[in-house]
Write an enzyme that holds these catalytic residues in place. Structure first.
Site, short mmCIF file in Angstrom:
data_model
loop_
_atom_site.label_atom_id
_atom_site.label_comp_id
_atom_site.label_asym_id
_atom_site.label_seq_id
_atom_site.Cartn_x
_atom_site.Cartn_y
_atom_site.Cartn_z
N GLN A 69 0.97 -1.27 0.03
CA GLN A 69 0.00 -0.10 0.02
C GLN A 69 1.00 1.16 0.02
O GLN A 69 0.49 2.36 -0.02
CB GLN A 69 -0.87 0.25 1.20
CG GLN A 69 -1.69 -1.29 1.38
CD GLN A 69 -2.42 -1.17 2.82
OE1 GLN A 69 -3.57 -0.83 2.93
NE2 GLN A 69 -1.80 -2.03 3.59
N HIS B 102 -1.65 1.46 -4.32
CA HIS B 102 -1.92 2.97 -4.27
C HIS B 102 -0.86 3.85 -4.93
O HIS B 102 -0.98 4.89 -4.43
CB HIS B 102 -1.90 3.30 -2.53
CG HIS B 102 -2.88 2.64 -1.91
ND1 HIS B 102 -3.00 2.40 -0.36
CD2 HIS B 102 -4.10 1.94 -2.23
CE1 HIS B 102 -3.99 1.78 -0.03
NE2 HIS B 102 -4.52 1.51 -1.40
N SER C 291 -2.57 -1.57 9.53
CA SER C 291 -3.76 -1.57 10.23
C SER C 291 -4.75 -2.37 9.57
O SER C 291 -5.77 -2.60 10.29
CB SER C 291 -4.10 -0.04 10.49
OG SER C 291 -4.32 0.35 9.41
N ASN D 116 2.83 -6.80 13.33
CA ASN D 116 2.49 -5.27 13.32
C ASN D 116 2.29 -5.13 15.05
O ASN D 116 2.02 -5.77 15.69
CB ASN D 116 0.70 -5.39 12.81
CG ASN D 116 0.53 -3.88 12.58
OD1 ASN D 116 1.22 -3.32 11.54
ND2 ASN D 116 -0.52 -3.14 12.94
N LEU D 117 2.78 -3.83 15.15
CA LEU D 117 2.74 -3.09 16.62
C LEU D 117 1.26 -3.28 17.15
O LEU D 117 1.01 -3.51 18.32
CB LEU D 117 3.36 -2.04 16.64
CG LEU D 117 4.78 -1.78 16.67
CD1 LEU D 117 5.36 -0.46 16.59
CD2 LEU D 117 5.53 -2.41 17.81
P1 CNA Z 1 -1.79 2.63 8.85
O1 CNA Z 1 -3.04 2.72 8.74
O2 CNA Z 1 -0.86 4.00 9.05
O3 CNA Z 1 -0.90 1.46 9.62
C1 CNA Z 1 0.25 1.17 9.91
C2 CNA Z 1 0.56 0.02 10.92
O4 CNA Z 1 1.68 -0.11 10.94
C3 CNA Z 1 -0.12 0.44 12.58
O5 CNA Z 1 -1.21 -0.57 12.63
C4 CNA Z 1 1.11 0.39 13.37
O6 CNA Z 1 0.82 0.03 14.51
C5 CNA Z 1 2.13 -0.35 12.47
N1 CNA Z 1 3.49 -0.06 12.72
C6 CNA Z 1 3.83 1.15 12.55
N2 CNA Z 1 5.32 0.97 12.90
C7 CNA Z 1 5.72 -0.23 12.79
C8 CNA Z 1 7.03 -0.98 13.19
N3 CNA Z 1 8.01 -0.40 13.29
N4 CNA Z 1 6.74 -2.12 13.38
C9 CNA Z 1 5.56 -2.86 13.26
N5 CNA Z 1 4.42 -2.22 12.93
C10 CNA Z 1 4.56 -1.05 12.80
O7 CNA Z 1 -1.15 2.28 7.27
P2 CNA Z 1 -1.42 1.34 6.18
O8 CNA Z 1 -0.44 1.17 5.42
O9 CNA Z 1 -2.15 0.26 6.88
O10 CNA Z 1 -2.70 2.05 5.46
C11 CNA Z 1 -2.81 2.35 4.19
C12 CNA Z 1 -2.34 3.67 3.62
C13 CNA Z 1 -1.06 4.38 4.32
C14 CNA Z 1 -1.94 3.68 2.40
O11 CNA Z 1 -2.76 4.40 1.59
C15 CNA Z 1 -0.42 4.19 2.16
O12 CNA Z 1 -0.33 4.90 0.91
C16 CNA Z 1 -0.40 5.20 3.48
N6 CNA Z 1 0.86 5.71 3.69
C17 CNA Z 1 1.99 5.10 3.01
C18 CNA Z 1 3.08 5.49 3.45
C19 CNA Z 1 4.52 5.17 2.74
O13 CNA Z 1 4.43 5.05 1.59
N7 CNA Z 1 5.49 4.90 3.57
C20 CNA Z 1 3.26 6.51 4.66
C21 CNA Z 1 2.15 6.98 5.32
C22 CNA Z 1 0.98 6.57 4.79
#
Ligand code: CNA
Length: 257
Positions: A106, A124, A200, A224-225
């Site tokens: 994603q 995405h 998430s 996942n955390l």
């Molecule tokens: P989210 O909803 O922000 O969930 C992220 C999950 O990762 C959470 O449940 C956290 O607990 C978990 N988490 C965070 N850090 C860690 C870690 N170090 N170790 C283990 N678990 C961890 O993000 P999703 O990807 O589920 O949601 C989808 C969205 C986020 C998409 O549309 C993406 O495009 C979007 N996004 C992408 C980026 C990127 O490209 N890096 C950054 C921010 C958002």
């Protein structure tokens, strides 16, 4: 925290699997310095829920300048990011005959490709290119083009037709790229293990993918955390940082990073 038992169990499922698919989210890139959306405290939406609107199709159309102003704040974290241990772990699972067929992500940051993963399906889109939003103009732009234009004016405008330029990412409210979606569904049909890392699992339709994989008989491992809606049905849940889990899994699998 992940117990050694969960790591051992996950490693043994990985070893016995023939067709692994990984589904990744923003959590795999947080240790690279890119904030996710929903982590407590550091998540972008947790810090400022009003910014969520800018990432919708309607919000972008209404306020492209606001989108780019916020984007300019976030950009340094994307530009400075390097693949994490967890990205490298997945590249290794693909390269070393562990049966990883593809990574469905994603994320828009391109870090899987930079870690060496070859078969990456971006659900995405990606930040590396953009396009003109003009109805009859189809001009494409590289990230470098867009960055240059952002320095000149906000929002950046197409030199050909003066419509707003947008990055090739999927905004909330927009359909997923059809070809990527079909490829992802195909891979889920054939997999015997879905390895979810750092999501998430609340953004649909990607959040349905564990359901699809399990419906086809695949096992499910979640790292996942925070808890997800699938924790109760997963074969293994590793509740730790991804880099820590990757480090331990690599050891348990008898490989290196
Ligand atoms: P989210 O909803 O922000 O969930 C992220 C999950 O990762 C959470 O449940 C956290 O607990 C978990 N988490 C965070 N850090 C860690 C870690 N170090 N170790 C283990 N678990 C961890 O993000 P999703 O990807 O589920 O949601 C989808 C969205 C986020 C998409 O549309 C993406 O495009 C979007 N996004 C992408 C980026 C990127 O490209 N890096 C950054 C921010 C958002």
């Amino acid at each position: 925290m992940s117990t050694d038992r969960e790591i051992e169990r996950a490693a043994s499922i990985i070893k016995e699997s023939k067709a692994i698919v990984s589904l990744t989210g923003a959590g795999i890139s947080t240790s690279a310095g890119i904030p996710d959306f929903r982590s407590p405290e550091e998540g972008l939406w947790q810090k400022d829920p009003s910014k969520m609107m800018l990432f919708t199709d309607v919000g972008f159309a209404a306020d492209p300048k606001g989108f780019y102003e916020f984007g300019k704040e976030l950009l340094p974290s994307f530009q400075g990011a390097r693949p994490t241990l967890a990205h490298r772990f997945l590249a290794r699972l693909e390269r070393e005959g562990f049966g990883l067929g593809c990574v469905i992500t994603q994320n828009i940051d391109g870090l899987h490709q930079r870690a060496g993963s070859k078969n990456v399906i971006e659900m995405h889109g990606g930040l590396s290119t953009g396009r003109c939003t003009g109805r009859t103009c189809s001009k494409e732009f590289t990230l470098e083009d867009i960055l240059q234009k952002v320095e000149e004016e906000l929002p950046p405008l197409c030199p050909q037709c003066r419509a707003v330029i947008r990055p090739n990412i999927v905004l909330f409210g927009e359909a997923l790229p059809e070809e990527a979606y079909q490829r992802a569904l195909e891979s889920l049909k054939d997999c015997d293990l879905l390895l979810v890392m750092g999501s998430s699992l609340v953004v649909y339709p990607v959040a349905d993918m564990p359901e699809v994989a399990m419906g086809n008989g695949a096992k499910l491992i979640i790292i996942n955390l925070q808890p997800t809606q699938y924790n109760g049905r997963a074969d293994v849940v590793i509740n730790s940082s991804l880099d820590e889990a990757a480090r331990k899994l690599v050891k348990a699998l008898g490989t290196t990073l």
